[in-house]
Design an enzyme around this catalytic site. Structure first.
Site, mmCIF file in Angstrom:
data_model
loop_
_atom_site.group_PDB
_atom_site.id
_atom_site.type_symbol
_atom_site.label_atom_id
_atom_site.label_comp_id
_atom_site.label_asym_id
_atom_site.label_seq_id
_atom_site.Cartn_x
_atom_site.Cartn_y
_atom_site.Cartn_z
ATOM 1 N N CYS A 8 0.946 -1.240 -0.045
ATOM 2 C CA CYS A 8 -0.152 0.147 -0.022
ATOM 3 C C CYS A 8 0.961 1.379 0.194
ATOM 4 O O CYS A 8 0.617 2.170 0.856
ATOM 5 C CB CYS A 8 -0.961 0.065 1.195
ATOM 6 S SG CYS A 8 -2.108 -1.399 0.998
ATOM 7 N N LYS A 180 10.429 -2.839 -20.907
ATOM 8 C CA LYS A 180 10.526 -2.144 -19.620
ATOM 9 C C LYS A 180 11.964 -2.401 -18.822
ATOM 10 O O LYS A 180 12.537 -1.645 -18.682
ATOM 11 C CB LYS A 180 9.397 -2.434 -18.946
ATOM 12 C CG LYS A 180 9.271 -1.594 -17.697
ATOM 13 C CD LYS A 180 9.369 -0.120 -17.916
ATOM 14 C CE LYS A 180 8.874 0.880 -16.657
ATOM 15 N NZ LYS A 180 9.001 0.461 -15.467
ATOM 16 N N ASN A 188 17.836 3.334 -14.748
ATOM 17 C CA ASN A 188 18.116 3.435 -13.298
ATOM 18 C C ASN A 188 19.498 3.399 -12.819
ATOM 19 O O ASN A 188 19.953 4.164 -12.117
ATOM 20 C CB ASN A 188 17.253 2.154 -12.770
ATOM 21 C CG ASN A 188 15.672 2.312 -12.959
ATOM 22 O OD1 ASN A 188 15.507 2.787 -14.105
ATOM 23 N ND2 ASN A 188 14.790 1.704 -11.973
ATOM 24 N N ASN A 198 16.400 11.851 -14.611
ATOM 25 C CA ASN A 198 16.446 10.927 -16.312
ATOM 26 C C ASN A 198 16.897 11.668 -17.391
ATOM 27 O O ASN A 198 17.739 11.158 -18.249
ATOM 28 C CB ASN A 198 15.063 10.248 -16.349
ATOM 29 C CG ASN A 198 14.689 9.191 -15.230
ATOM 30 O OD1 ASN A 198 15.339 8.967 -14.191
ATOM 31 N ND2 ASN A 198 13.359 8.678 -15.398
HETATM 32 O O1 KPL Z 1 10.505 2.928 -14.203
HETATM 33 C C1 KPL Z 1 11.295 3.951 -14.172
HETATM 34 C C2 KPL Z 1 12.001 3.936 -12.879
HETATM 35 O O2 KPL Z 1 12.322 5.047 -12.384
HETATM 36 O O3 KPL Z 1 11.804 2.942 -12.001
HETATM 37 C C3 KPL Z 1 11.647 4.749 -15.155
HETATM 38 C C4 KPL Z 1 10.771 4.721 -16.519
HETATM 39 C C5 KPL Z 1 12.966 4.803 -15.424
HETATM 40 C C6 KPL Z 1 10.992 6.282 -14.909
HETATM 41 O O4 KPL Z 1 11.816 6.985 -13.657
#
Ligand code: KPL
Length: 306
Positions: A8, A180, A188, A198
């Site tokens: 949560c 992804k 990251n 980013n």
């Molecule tokens: O998924 C993300 C994360 O920060 O974990 C991104 C896509 C990089 C966006 O910040």
């Protein structure tokens, strides 16, 4: 529909708010059991949400028709394995998290048919401030089956779409999960390495290319279609541009000395690479860099708590 939301944090609370708004019966499941807790979201589908929500009710869990998991990847297996024995056999589990590899860690009895497990990938932006969830960016949740039993749960996409649009169903969630994963493998750890948002990563095109090319090699061997090297690179650059102002989740985890998801992001990539006899020097370097950062404070924490 009766639903339990496990985890949560801000994303879990977005789902609780959206599903409750749609008159579903929703409870939360908290690590430290509580009979109820407050959910305050500003705002969900244009409407502020403030309600006390039931939590940690065993009978509710037993009758749940969906277990929606919104935990960090490294928390998933312990938490879900503890709940599986209490779920009805036909209650599907939807895992929404960064990274890959949690399915392999679940204890799924075979009888009579294997439990349905689905994967969700979410692009909504939300964070908590003063006990309130701020829904900062509308996004999309891609969902799809992780095992054959889950293929019949496509109807969930429509139910979830009513609660927190958009939701899209994909028979092949594997490709989207890999895309992804590639984004997370690049953005990251590099945002931690360069200590930046980013968008600032665009100053380091060669480093992005190097990490991306290694990820592509693994995806190619995995048979992840329809990705070409330049499509993958373009997709990652687009995501950097779209999330330019964000601090990545890993940047924030390291900043606040929390355990990161590196084992399920770059760690998963390296495990797949090693199965295929591939060596990925740049990703390995970044993996070790993050593990070392994490080790510094995990070590201090363990020391302090003992
Ligand atoms: O998924 C993300 C994360 O920060 O974990 C991104 C896509 C990089 C966006 O910040």
């Amino acid at each position: 529909m009766k639903i339990t939301v496990l985890g949560c944090g801000s994303i879990g609370k977005l789902w609780i708010a959206g599903l409750t708004q749609q008159a579903h019966e929703v409870q939360g499941w908290l690590r430290i059991p509580q009979p109820d807790f407050d959910v305050n979201v500003d705002s969900i589908n244009g409407i502020p949400f403030q309600q006390r929500i039931i939590a940690n009710q065993k009978t509710w869990l037993q009758h749940s028709e969906l277990l929606l998991v919104c935990l960090k990847s490294w928390q998933v297996s312990d938490a879900v394995n503890a709940l599986i024995p209490h779920l009805s056999a036909d209650c599907p589990i939807l895992l929404i998290h960064n990274g890959m590899g949690t399915l392999d860690e679940l204890t799924l009895p075979e009888t009579p048919t294997k439990r349905a497990i689905l994967q969700g990938i979410i692009t909504h932006g939300a964070y908590q401030q003063d006990q309130k969830v701020l829904h900062t960016a509308e996004g999309i949740t891609h969902i799809g089956p992780l095992n054959t039993t889950a293929r019949q749960y496509g109807y969930l996409a429509e139910i979830l779409h009513q609660a927190l649009p958009d939701v899209a169903w994909h028979n092949d969630i594997h490709t989207i999960s890999w895309l992804k994963l590639a984004v997370n493998c690049v953005i990251n750890p590099l945002t931690v390495f360069y200590q930046c948002r980013n968008g600032d990563l665009l100053k380091y095109p060669e480093h992005i290319q190097k990490v991306c090319d290694e990820v592509y090699q693994v995806m190619e061997r995995e048979g992840v279609i329809p990705t070409s090297r330049s499509h993958l690179h373009g997709y990652i650059i687009d995501t950097i541009e779209q999330t330019a102002n964000n601090y990545s989740s890993m940047y924030q985890d390291v900043k606040y000395q929390r355990h990161t998801e590196i084992d399920y992001i770059t760690g998963y990539l390296l495990r797949r690479a090693s199965e295929q006899g591939l060596v990925l020097p740049e990703n390995k370097r970044l993996f070790q860099f993050i593990k070392q950062k994490e080790g510094n404070y995990d070590h201090i924490r363990t020391h302090l708590s003992s």
